[in-house]
Design a protein around this motif. Sequence first.
Motif, mmCIF file in Angstrom:
data_model
loop_
_atom_site.group_PDB
_atom_site.id
_atom_site.type_symbol
_atom_site.label_atom_id
_atom_site.label_comp_id
_atom_site.label_asym_id
_atom_site.label_seq_id
_atom_site.Cartn_x
_atom_site.Cartn_y
_atom_site.Cartn_z
ATOM 1 N N VAL A 250 1.756 5.838 -1.966
ATOM 2 C CA VAL A 250 2.577 6.966 -1.512
ATOM 3 C C VAL A 250 3.822 7.143 -2.390
ATOM 4 C CG1 VAL A 250 3.735 8.066 0.438
ATOM 5 C CG2 VAL A 250 1.789 6.530 0.871
ATOM 6 N N ILE A 251 4.654 6.111 -2.465
ATOM 7 C CA ILE A 251 5.962 6.326 -3.107
ATOM 8 C C ILE A 251 5.824 6.514 -4.618
ATOM 9 C CG2 ILE A 251 8.298 5.446 -3.398
ATOM 10 C CD1 ILE A 251 7.859 3.817 -0.831
ATOM 11 N N LEU B 4 13.687 9.520 0.467
ATOM 12 C CA LEU B 4 12.346 9.966 0.820
ATOM 13 C C LEU B 4 11.972 9.269 2.124
ATOM 14 C CD1 LEU B 4 9.867 11.662 -0.174
ATOM 15 C CD2 LEU B 4 8.941 9.499 -1.037
ATOM 16 N N PHE B 5 11.872 10.059 3.169
ATOM 17 C CA PHE B 5 11.548 9.556 4.518
ATOM 18 C C PHE B 5 10.069 9.834 4.698
ATOM 19 C CE2 PHE B 5 12.775 10.663 9.257
ATOM 20 C CZ PHE B 5 11.655 10.020 9.732
ATOM 21 N N ILE B 6 9.291 8.757 4.799
ATOM 22 C CA ILE B 6 7.845 8.903 4.896
ATOM 23 C C ILE B 6 7.435 8.644 6.335
ATOM 24 C CG2 ILE B 6 5.641 8.165 3.884
ATOM 25 C CD1 ILE B 6 7.603 6.666 1.812
ATOM 26 N N GLY B 7 6.907 9.668 6.974
ATOM 27 C CA GLY B 7 6.337 9.510 8.310
ATOM 28 C C GLY B 7 4.897 9.059 8.123
ATOM 29 N N ILE B 8 4.593 7.870 8.607
ATOM 30 C CA ILE B 8 3.275 7.278 8.340
ATOM 31 C C ILE B 8 2.523 7.065 9.640
ATOM 32 C CG2 ILE B 8 2.143 5.128 7.580
ATOM 33 C CD1 ILE B 8 4.435 4.887 5.550
ATOM 34 N N MET B 9 1.239 7.345 9.613
ATOM 35 C CA MET B 9 0.363 6.917 10.702
ATOM 36 C C MET B 9 -0.521 5.826 10.123
ATOM 37 S SD MET B 9 -0.122 7.755 13.917
ATOM 38 C CE MET B 9 -0.105 9.473 14.414
ATOM 39 N N LYS C 214 0.840 -1.212 0.000
ATOM 40 C CA LYS C 214 0.000 0.000 0.000
ATOM 41 C C LYS C 214 0.869 1.253 0.000
ATOM 42 C CE LYS C 214 -4.127 -1.824 2.316
ATOM 43 N NZ LYS C 214 -4.838 -1.947 3.595
ATOM 44 N N VAL C 215 1.933 1.230 0.778
ATOM 45 C CA VAL C 215 2.807 2.404 0.829
ATOM 46 C C VAL C 215 3.475 2.624 -0.534
ATOM 47 C CG1 VAL C 215 4.897 3.380 1.885
ATOM 48 C CG2 VAL C 215 3.178 2.247 3.316
ATOM 49 N N LYS C 216 3.885 1.526 -1.157
ATOM 50 C CA LYS C 216 4.506 1.655 -2.483
ATOM 51 C C LYS C 216 3.510 2.245 -3.494
ATOM 52 C CE LYS C 216 7.662 -2.286 -2.117
ATOM 53 N NZ LYS C 216 7.919 -3.646 -2.602
ATOM 54 N N ASP C 217 2.303 1.657 -3.525
ATOM 55 C CA ASP C 217 1.326 2.035 -4.559
ATOM 56 C C ASP C 217 0.691 3.396 -4.299
ATOM 57 O OD1 ASP C 217 1.851 -0.403 -5.636
ATOM 58 O OD2 ASP C 217 0.019 -1.364 -4.890
#
Length: 421
Positions: free
Chosen positions: A247-248, A266-271, A242-245
Amino acid sequence: MKILILGSGGREYSIARAIKNEQEEHELFFQPGNGATTNLGENLNIKDYNELADFAKENAIDLTIVGPEAPLVDGVVDIFKENGLTIFGPTKEAAQLEGSKVYMKNFLAKYNIPTAAYIESDSIEDLYKFTDTLSAPIVVKADGLCGGKGVIIAQSHDEAKKAIGEMLSGKSFGDAGKKVIVEEFLDGYELSMFAVCDGKDYILLQAAQDHKRLLDGDEGPNTGGMGAYAPTPLVDEELYQKVKDRVIRPTLDGMQAEGAPFEGVLFIGIMVVNGEPITLEFNVRFGDPECEILMPLMTSSVSDMFYKAATNRLSDINVEFSSQYAVGVVMASENYPYSSSKPAEIILDDVKHEEIANNTHISFAGVSEEDGILYADGGRVLVCVGLGDTIKQARDRAYLRCGQVHFAGKKLRTDIAYQAL
Ligand code: AMP
Ligand code: GLY
């Protein structure tokens, strides 16, 4: 290769350490480095980026790696590229993803990347009006870089409005607060994910969890991070996908469409809310202390990964990760994060126990050196990293190593990785 690393923290130390552990030999330079990076290479003192680029040319530096956000937001990558140098990091324009929260939020909205509902404005009336539509807690953020302090989680509408007023007036963060974001509070668990990007392709590293609060049980003030572990079992394949599709991929495509292809970390802060990853924020560099635990988990060449990313050839390589876990425990100075502390001599016991010697190490950060003696020099001093086949084993080893480090006023959390145990 001859490699120049910008920065002075444990993050930069850990990158250098990983590069030094590669089979191929490399020569390292640091600007400015710290009191322990001199064991890995040469510390420079060239603050001006144009002069630093001249140094890189004169000394045939093959690759420059930028650790912290400030030089990126200041445009060091642009200057190095204009000089025909190879540098890993985003341009000034792409670094806006961290440098301006307004830019970041508007980018997320434009490309339909899930994020908290928000308003950005410089009008107190508009910000107040949106605040009234939310229920507490309410999140108030200053637009610009505030050294990690620009986010207020207000427990009431009054507190939120006070924070908005103090930001807009310049009282709390100067120019960085001239624009303000008010957003809904997301209730979930937080993750740090890191994608090494070359503008078009990327490599996603293992998901980590940071511990931002000073004290055990996530109490006390926010810090840069008091410890981290990876990979976290809170992320399964489905969540990575999900993060790949969501967000990234859309971020890399979107930045290309904006004419600012994203190269760098790319540093992704995720909740994670009800199993769905929501983007809290982007940073354009590695997290610290997350980098200190991710670097030792990489079994393929770290320098080659950064070099291929910097030359837009990430699709050419296979990156490999260890099957182990890493836990990093930060040891900070007495007055961290409030004020600086008096330098204190660091005594490192000889590590006689073979298991600990072979499965732990230290990444040095806020240290200085004089006459062969290391001093804790304020802020976060060092990170004890433990590796193991389980998170518990890695954590126990990291804490055993902490027990062999001594300096006056040393401060550490005793519950790093608790969410996974
Ligand atoms: P940021 O600098 O945007 O990462 O914010 C700092 C910290 O504030 C984050 O690591 C979160 O713990 C918290 N935070 C930021 N935005 C939100 C939000 N919308 N809901 C809940 N917590 C948040
Ligand atoms: N550890 C979080 C950060 O580097 O921003």
